[in-house]
Design a protein around this motif. Structure first.
Motif, PDB file in Angstrom:
ATOM      1  N   GLY A  34       0.813  -1.220   0.000  1.00 27.88           N
ATOM      2  CA  GLY A  34       0.000   0.000   0.000  1.00 27.88           C
ATOM      3  C   GLY A  34       0.843   1.264   0.000  1.00 27.88           C
ATOM      4  N   ALA A  35       2.104   1.163   0.439  1.00 29.35           N
ATOM      5  CA  ALA A  35       2.991   2.328   0.473  1.00 29.35           C
ATOM      6  C   ALA A  35       3.760   2.503  -0.841  1.00 29.35           C
ATOM      7  N   ALA A  36       3.567   1.557  -1.767  1.00 24.45           N
ATOM      8  CA  ALA A  36       4.259   1.648  -3.053  1.00 24.45           C
ATOM      9  C   ALA A  36       3.262   1.512  -4.212  1.00 24.45           C
ATOM     10  N   PRO A  37       2.307   2.436  -4.265  1.00 27.71           N
ATOM     11  CA  PRO A  37       1.241   2.288  -5.273  1.00 27.71           C
ATOM     12  C   PRO A  37       1.755   2.329  -6.708  1.00 27.71           C
ATOM     13  N   HIS A  38       2.935   2.943  -6.921  1.00 28.12           N
ATOM     14  CA  HIS A  38       3.482   3.029  -8.280  1.00 28.12           C
ATOM     15  C   HIS A  38       3.887   1.648  -8.799  1.00 28.12           C
ATOM     16  N   MET A  39       4.021   0.670  -7.867  1.00 27.86           N
ATOM     17  CA  MET A  39       4.361  -0.693  -8.277  1.00 27.86           C
ATOM     18  C   MET A  39       3.095  -1.473  -8.665  1.00 27.86           C
ATOM     19  N   SER A  40       1.938  -0.871  -8.474  1.00 25.35           N
ATOM     20  CA  SER A  40       0.682  -1.604  -8.705  1.00 25.35           C
ATOM     21  C   SER A  40      -0.056  -1.069  -9.928  1.00 25.35           C
ATOM     22  N   ILE A  41      -1.037  -1.875 -10.363  1.00 26.96           N
ATOM     23  CA  ILE A  41      -2.137  -1.299 -11.176  1.00 26.96           C
ATOM     24  C   ILE A  41      -3.359  -1.601 -10.315  1.00 26.96           C
ATOM     25  N   ASP A  42      -3.841  -0.573  -9.642  1.00 25.90           N
ATOM     26  CA  ASP A  42      -4.731  -0.767  -8.489  1.00 25.90           C
ATOM     27  C   ASP A  42      -6.174  -1.095  -8.912  1.00 25.90           C
ATOM     28  N   PRO A  43      -6.616  -2.334  -8.670  1.00 30.80           N
ATOM     29  CA  PRO A  43      -7.976  -2.707  -9.086  1.00 30.80           C
ATOM     30  C   PRO A  43      -9.053  -2.017  -8.245  1.00 30.80           C
ATOM     31  N   VAL A  44      -8.699  -1.532  -7.033  1.00 28.03           N
ATOM     32  CA  VAL A  44      -9.691  -0.801  -6.230  1.00 28.03           C
ATOM     33  C   VAL A  44     -10.021   0.520  -6.931  1.00 28.03           C
ATOM     34  N   VAL A  45      -8.983   1.184  -7.440  1.00 29.01           N
ATOM     35  CA  VAL A  45      -9.203   2.437  -8.158  1.00 29.01           C
ATOM     36  C   VAL A  45      -9.935   2.160  -9.479  1.00 29.01           C
ATOM     37  N   ILE A  46      -9.517   1.106 -10.181  1.00 27.71           N
ATOM     38  CA  ILE A  46     -10.173   0.773 -11.466  1.00 27.71           C
ATOM     39  C   ILE A  46     -11.645   0.434 -11.215  1.00 27.71           C
ATOM     40  N   GLY A  47     -11.891  -0.385 -10.185  1.00 24.71           N
ATOM     41  CA  GLY A  47     -13.275  -0.761  -9.849  1.00 24.71           C
ATOM     42  C   GLY A  47     -14.104   0.466  -9.512  1.00 24.71           C
ATOM     43  N   SER A  48     -13.512   1.390  -8.754  1.00 25.41           N
ATOM     44  CA  SER A  48     -14.242   2.610  -8.381  1.00 25.41           C
ATOM     45  C   SER A  48     -14.573   3.441  -9.611  1.00 25.41           C
ATOM     46  N   ILE A  72     -19.461  -4.309  -3.733  1.00 25.21           N
ATOM     47  CA  ILE A  72     -18.099  -4.142  -4.250  1.00 25.21           C
ATOM     48  C   ILE A  72     -17.167  -4.754  -3.214  1.00 25.21           C
ATOM     49  N   LYS A  73     -16.353  -5.691  -3.670  1.00 25.75           N
ATOM     50  CA  LYS A  73     -15.496  -6.398  -2.702  1.00 25.75           C
ATOM     51  C   LYS A  73     -14.089  -6.530  -3.256  1.00 25.75           C
ATOM     52  N   GLY A  74     -13.104  -6.219  -2.419  1.00 26.11           N
ATOM     53  CA  GLY A  74     -11.714  -6.377  -2.835  1.00 26.11           C
ATOM     54  C   GLY A  74     -10.801  -6.084  -1.665  1.00 26.11           C
ATOM     55  N   GLY A  75      -9.707  -6.783  -1.634  1.00 23.45           N
ATOM     56  CA  GLY A  75      -8.714  -6.506  -0.600  1.00 23.45           C
ATOM     57  C   GLY A  75      -9.071  -7.087   0.742  1.00 23.45           C
ATOM     58  N   ILE A  76      -8.082  -7.017   1.654  1.00 22.18           N
ATOM     59  CA  ILE A  76      -8.258  -7.620   2.971  1.00 22.18           C
ATOM     60  C   ILE A  76      -7.640  -6.758   4.069  1.00 22.18           C
ATOM     61  N   LYS A  77      -6.634  -5.945   3.714  1.00 19.05           N
ATOM     62  CA  LYS A  77      -5.887  -5.235   4.760  1.00 19.05           C
ATOM     63  C   LYS A  77      -5.559  -3.825   4.282  1.00 19.05           C
ATOM     64  N   HIS A  78      -5.382  -2.923   5.265  1.00 14.59           N
ATOM     65  CA  HIS A  78      -5.176  -1.502   4.958  1.00 14.59           C
ATOM     66  C   HIS A  78      -4.011  -1.262   3.998  1.00 14.59           C
ATOM     67  N   ASN A  79      -2.929  -1.984   4.170  1.00  9.95           N
ATOM     68  CA  ASN A  79      -1.707  -1.622   3.435  1.00  9.95           C
ATOM     69  C   ASN A  79      -1.324  -2.620   2.340  1.00  9.95           C
ATOM     70  N   ILE A  80      -2.341  -3.327   1.861  1.00 12.28           N
ATOM     71  CA  ILE A  80      -2.076  -4.220   0.707  1.00 12.28           C
ATOM     72  C   ILE A  80      -2.985  -3.807  -0.445  1.00 12.28           C
ATOM     73  N   ILE A  81      -2.393  -3.482  -1.572  1.00 13.09           N
ATOM     74  CA  ILE A  81      -3.207  -3.253  -2.780  1.00 13.09           C
ATOM     75  C   ILE A  81      -3.484  -4.629  -3.384  1.00 13.09           C
ATOM     76  N   PRO A  82      -4.766  -5.021  -3.477  1.00 17.87           N
ATOM     77  CA  PRO A  82      -5.073  -6.389  -3.936  1.00 17.87           C
ATOM     78  C   PRO A  82      -4.905  -6.505  -5.449  1.00 17.87           C
ATOM     79  N   ASP A  83      -5.061  -7.717  -5.925  1.00 16.23           N
ATOM     80  CA  ASP A  83      -4.958  -7.866  -7.391  1.00 16.23           C
ATOM     81  C   ASP A  83      -6.318  -8.199  -8.026  1.00 16.23           C
TER      82      ASP A  83
END
Ligand SMILES: [Zn+2]
Ligand SMILES: [Zn+2]
Length: 431
Positions: free
Chosen positions: A227-241, A268-279
């Motif tokens: 969650g502290a390195a969002p540039h390493m992700s393609i965030d499905p929470v943002v895409i879903g939103s 809408i369901k995704g993720g499990i923890k504050h600091n993990i960007i899910p896939d």
């Protein structure tokens, strides 16, 4: 009036005469104690979708007693009762039979304390959609039509349909060969309890009155990261939103302003923890439309929006969102305008024209629609039966269908239900 009626029958022959409303009303009054008892028994013994074993047995037994030729377990726990009564049209009258997995909170002395197993849990069960009242009106109609056999000609097909609440029962009965085995009816009729129309009234709509109802699932993929390195992700929470927001433009920007549709994201369901960007993120939609054209347009735009947002987010082709649209859905209910006209006149004779009201279309679903949508295109009407007690109207206390507090006021609702359906049948049989 009774004497005049009998003289009329003697002179002209019964097939051309309609019995006077007072005759029907007095027969209903005679049957009311029985029907009230039947209603309370059904109310206290609810069975949920696909579990209507005892309910269907009770309906079959009563129909047989009334003189119908009865077939049981037809398409699940479906019941078919046929009363052949000379040359004339065949008319189908449907009741549904299933209850809902929820605890009743009405505090009525005849409240349900029954339980059922649903989704692996033991829970209460309750007739909170009024299907117990549908069955009672239906049975009262069957008994009355059997008693008044000399006043009409044709074939009455009374069906008890399972699994309405999951939108499957009508399909089960049609697929089991309802029309092939028993014949294609000339007309079909059904009623549904209204939680807003006063007891003693009925409501009709013409054309589309209820919607195509379907559940659509969307799986949004992404690339997970810290969650502290969002540039390493393609965030499905943002895409879903973003998909959720863009879906709002289907009704507001793509739909002709004079047409109707609903696109609701209910989960809408995704993720499990504050600091993990899910896939992965999942969206659950309910979509409501009336016409096939609008339905196809909504499907197309949902797919385009999902794909478009995913491409803009930089996802690769193998990570495009998955849109699942089940082949089976509850089709929109279409009330045949000519049959509505006939039934509104019939209803007016029994309860007074002032108690026959126009009702606007709703985006609810009802699988009775299918009986009119086979290739035979049987003209059908599903109308609203007023159920609300006067005390509740005065207090502004109007719980909706599927509320644990919903209940119809029994006597007046049964009387109106049987009267309007029976007179409608008499009029259409003798037309
Ligand atoms: Zn319901
Ligand atoms: Zn219902």
């Amino acid at each position: 009036m009774r004497n005049l009626l009998f003289i009329g029958i003697f002179i002209f022959g019964s097939a051309f005469m309609n019995p006077e409303p007072p005759v029907i009303k007095s027969l209903i009054a005679d049957d009311l104690p029985f029907l009230l008892e039947f209603y309370k028994t059904r109310h206290q013994n609810p069975e949920i979708s696909l579990q209507e074993k005892e309910t269907s047995k009770a309906l079959a037994t009563e129909l047989r007693t009334a003189g119908f030729d009865v077939t049981e377990n037809f398409g699940g726990y479906g019941v078919v009762g046929i009363l052949k009564n000379g040359d004339g049209p065949m008319i189908l009258v449907r009741t549904d039979m299933d209850a809902l997995p929820m605890e009743e909170k009405t505090n009525l002395e005849y409240a349900s304390h029954a339980t059922c197993e649903y989704a692996g849990q033991i829970t209460g069960s309750m007739h909170s959609c009024g299907h117990d009242m549908h069955m009672t009106s239906w049975l009262g109609t069957a008994r009355l039509m059997a008693k008044m056999k000399n006043e009409w000609k044709g074939t009455l097909m009374m069906i008890g349909q399972p699994a309405e609440e999951i939108g499957e029962g009508s399909e089960l009965m049609l697929k089991a060969g309802l029309y092939e085995k028993f014949g294609v009816p000339d007309y079909g009729m059904a009623l549904h309890c209204s939680p807003t129309i006063p007891a003693g009234q009925v409501g009709f709509g013409k054309g589309y009155t209820m919607a195509n109802t379907e559940s659509i699932d969307i799986k949004v993929f992404g690339v997970g990261a810290h969650g502290a390195a969002p540039h390493m992700s393609i965030d499905p929470v943002v895409i879903g939103s973003m998909i959720v927001m863009d879906l709002q433009t289907i009704v507001s920007r793509n739909l002709k302003p004079t047409e109707s549709a609903v696109v609701t994201v209910g989960a809408i369901k995704g993720g499990i923890k504050h600091n993990i960007i899910p896939d992965e993120v999942t969206l659950k939609l309910t979509v409501r439309t009336y016409t096939p054209e609008v339905r196809a347009m909504v499907h197309k735009r949902i797919k385009e929006i999902c794909r478009g947002v995913a491409i803009a987010a930089g996802l690769s082709e193998d990570k495009m969102p998955e849109v699942t649209i089940p082949a089976s859905f509850t089709p929109a209910n279409y009330n045949h305008p000519d049959l509505v006209d006939k039934m509104m006149v019939a209803a007016g004779k029994m309860i007074g024209e002032e108690n026959v009201v126009d009702v606007e279309p709703l985006m609810l679903g009802e699988d009775f629609a299918r009986f009119g949508q086979t290739e035979d295109k049987v003209p059908t009407v599903l109308y609203w039966l007023g159920t609300v007690p006067e005390s509740r109207i005065a207090e502004g206390d109007l719980p909706g269908l599927h509320s644990p507090f919903y209940y119809p006021t029994p006597e007046k609702t049964i009387e109106t239900g049987v009267a309007v359906m029976s007179q409608s049948l008499m009029d259409v049989f003798n037309f």
